[in-house]
Design an enzyme around this catalytic site. Structure first.
Site, PDB file in Angstrom:
ATOM      1  CG  HIS A 188      48.159  36.815  38.740  1.00 20.74           C
ATOM      2  ND1 HIS A 188      47.578  36.577  37.520  1.00 20.74           N
ATOM      3  CD2 HIS A 188      47.183  36.638  39.653  1.00 20.74           C
ATOM      4  CE1 HIS A 188      46.296  36.278  37.700  1.00 20.74           C
ATOM      5  NE2 HIS A 188      46.032  36.315  38.984  1.00 20.74           N
ATOM      6  CG  HIS A 250      46.652  32.102  35.378  1.00 20.02           C
ATOM      7  ND1 HIS A 250      47.845  32.777  35.450  1.00 20.02           N
ATOM      8  CD2 HIS A 250      45.736  33.029  34.992  1.00 20.02           C
ATOM      9  CE1 HIS A 250      47.646  34.053  35.128  1.00 20.02           C
ATOM     10  NE2 HIS A 250      46.379  34.227  34.844  1.00 20.02           N
TER      11      HIS A 250
HETATM   12  C1  BG6 Z   1      43.945  36.906  34.646  1.00 24.32           C
HETATM   13  C2  BG6 Z   1      42.925  36.756  33.569  1.00 24.32           C
HETATM   14  O1  BG6 Z   1      45.219  36.523  34.195  1.00 24.32           O
HETATM   15  O2  BG6 Z   1      43.577  36.095  35.756  1.00 24.32           O
HETATM   16  C3  BG6 Z   1      41.559  37.133  34.068  1.00 24.32           C
HETATM   17  O3  BG6 Z   1      43.282  37.559  32.459  1.00 24.32           O
HETATM   18  C4  BG6 Z   1      41.213  36.351  35.313  1.00 24.32           C
HETATM   19  O4  BG6 Z   1      40.577  36.932  33.072  1.00 24.32           O
HETATM   20  C5  BG6 Z   1      42.339  36.442  36.336  1.00 24.32           C
HETATM   21  O5  BG6 Z   1      40.025  36.889  35.855  1.00 24.32           O
HETATM   22  C6  BG6 Z   1      42.087  35.502  37.500  1.00 24.32           C
HETATM   23  O6  BG6 Z   1      43.000  35.764  38.503  1.00 24.32           O
HETATM   24  P1  BG6 Z   1      42.620  35.518  40.029  1.00 24.32           P
HETATM   25  O7  BG6 Z   1      43.897  35.840  40.757  1.00 24.32           O
HETATM   26  O8  BG6 Z   1      41.491  36.419  40.350  1.00 24.32           O
HETATM   27  O9  BG6 Z   1      42.240  34.073  40.128  1.00 24.32           O
END
Ligand code: BG6
Length: 502
Positions: A188, A250
């Site tokens: 994402h 990520h």
């Molecule tokens: C998710 C993790 O993939 O990404 C979470 O499993 C994390 O632990 C999240 O909080 C963070 O995403 P964003 O978009 O809030 O930075």
């Protein structure tokens, strides 16, 4: 509508685990945003699949509530009214062959006609332990087969394995049924505008690329810090930990976009080839290197920036009080390539830190002090380019200027670009682009099997070392702080420091 969209103007999105949280909180609002912009295919259908005892109307009613709760405030009721009759429910267990037959029947009903151009998008929003099974059953029901212009795609989201071996196994399972061009692995972070912008920023501007290398760059820091704790996800998180949860996915997406060579085009193959090369240029660590270059820590109780007292990780609900799972991880990576040899990449991520902040800091080499030797200036700071991924999305360039006054004194200033000031606030969930691209078959923003495995290959020695040292005490940091001292020491040893998390 573009030609490519026109071709796929008949698309069914099948959500496995359709009654779950992801559909309500993310997919549905994203679909409505797409509908509002006229970006949904002309014949679009949403099919939920799970064992929950619902029928078409009951599923629609559930979504009515979700639209009220999670839809945009300015949502035109006509949009949902138009979409609603095209929402269907297939009840069944993920391992029940007859349920897949019912799904095939529903799909033949929802498509505009048997002709070419239709697309089935199977979105696995179910627990990952079902991924392989659902793929196999889809295959057995003939639902993975393409032909006569019909496309069939599988969409999966992390966790894609919990180490290198399980990631390979999962890929093997999926690729026994679907071809790689049919598998769309979501990260994402790639749905975020600011992450997509890294490519545009680097390659649409002539001024940065010439200095984007070891001759000019001193070091790079990538930070994803969160103020949240485990928030009711203790069961998953305690088995995962910060490294698995955030780094090979990520943080490595951001890392590869920052470090990649210019691709030959924006084509999925070209972009993913270059990202893969970055990961392949990261040497595999020995056990000793892990201790020197990786830090793990867990938050203990502390005071958050809001003033609230927060409990320690092991006091959180559904966390084993003896847990040693890390809630913070920092790594010092090197990329052995012509562009980056000798430039350290420092990565850190953690929960319950002082502020929510995802950013990339590119620090440039310092100018020589020589010119200022007879002035009050005692040292020069390095120039920095700060890419703020979230919040306060934007980009700042930091440099030294002369402070107004009689003496030569310097001060650090920011030239700051802020997304919302230029473009206003845009209401997106980040899933709009990903869903639309998956419907159109554009895989540029999705992960390819080899790159997922390469990410796990890089972190595997750390997982091994930390797994083997399960009885060792884990470093801690107070909730609401900058993180553990050990992470500061990682940079201090090399004469550097992290930018503060503020
Ligand atoms: C998710 C993790 O993939 O990404 C979470 O499993 C994390 O632990 C999240 O909080 C963070 O995403 P964003 O978009 O809030 O930075």
């Amino acid at each position: 509508m573009t030609e490519a969209e026109g071709k796929n103007a008949d698309c069914a999105l099948v959500v496995f685990g359709g009654a779950g949280d992801l559909t309500r909180r993310l997919l549905l609002p994203a679909l409505l945003n797409l509908a509002a912009e006229g970006r949904l295919p002309e014949h679009f259908a949403l099919v939920g699949f799970a064992r929950t005892d619902l029928d078409d109307e009951a599923f629609r009613e559930r979504l009515d509530t979700a639209v009220k709760e999670h839809g945009r405030k300015d949502l035109d009721p006509a949009l949902w009214a138009a979409l609603r009759p095209r929402v269907r429910w297939v009840r069944g267990n993920f391992d029940e062959p007859e349920a897949y037959e019912r799904l095939a029947k529903t799909l033949s009903e929802v498509h505009a006609g048997p002709g070419s151009g239709a697309c089935d998008l199977f979105y696995l929003a179910c627990p990952p332990r079902f991924f392989a099974d659902v793929a196999t059953r889809l295959g057995a029901a003939g639902l993975a087969r393409e032909g006569d212009g019909r496309s069939r795609r599988l969409v999966v989201e992390k966790p894609l394995g919990r180490d290198l071996a399980s990631a390979r196994e999962l890929n093997q399972h999926l690729l026994e049924v679907f071809d790689e061009h049919q598998v769309f692995r979501i990260d994402h972070y790639l749905g975020k505008e600011t992450v997509q912008n890294i490519l545009a920023f680097r390659f649409a501007n002539g001024i940065f690329e010439p200095i984007w290398n070891r001759r000019y760059v001193d070091s790079v820091q990538i930070t994803v810090s969160e103020t949240l704790g485990v928030e009711g996800r203790g069961d998953y998180y305690d088995r995962a930990g910060a490294l698995r949860d955030m780094v090979p996915n990520h943080l490595f997406q951001v890392l590869t976009l920052i470090a990649m060579e210019p691709p030959s085009s924006l084509d999925a193959g070209a972009v993913r080839d270059e990202k893969g090369k970055v990961l392949r240029s990261i040497p595999t660590w020995s056990r000793e290197q892990v201790s020197a270059m990786a830090v793990r820590a867990q938050y203990r109780d502390g005071r958050l920036a809001s003033g609230r007292e927060a409990p320690g990780y092991v006091e959180e609900p559904s966390i084993d009080p003896a847990s040693r799972t890390e809630t913070y991880a920092a790594l010092r990576l090197k990329i052995d390539s012509w562009r980056w040899a000798g430039v350290p990449f420092y990565l850190r991520t953690g929960k319950r830190l002082k502020a929510r902040r995802s950013e990339v800091v590119v620090r440039f080499r310092r100018a020589p002090l020589q010119l200022f030797r007879d002035t009050p200036v005692s040292g020069l700071a390095s120039n920095q380019l700060v890419l703020r991924l979230q919040p306060r999305e934007g980009i700042a360039l930091r440099f030294e200027v002369k402070r107004p006054g009689l003496e030569m004194k310097l001060g650090r200033v920011d030239m700051d670009f802020c997304y919302s000031e230029y473009f206003g606030q845009t209401a997106t969930t980040g899933y709009e682009t990903l869903l639309r691209d998956a419907m159109r078959g554009d895989a540029t923003l999705f992960q390819r099997a080899d790159n997922v495995e390469e990410g796990w290959r890089v972190v595997q020695p750390v997982l091994d070392a930390w797994g083997a040292a399960r009885d060792d005490a884990v470093a801690t940091y107070p909730a609401g702080s900058q993180g553990p001292n050990e992470a500061e020491a990682l940079l201090a040893r090399e004469g550097r420091h992290w930018n503060p998390i503020e």
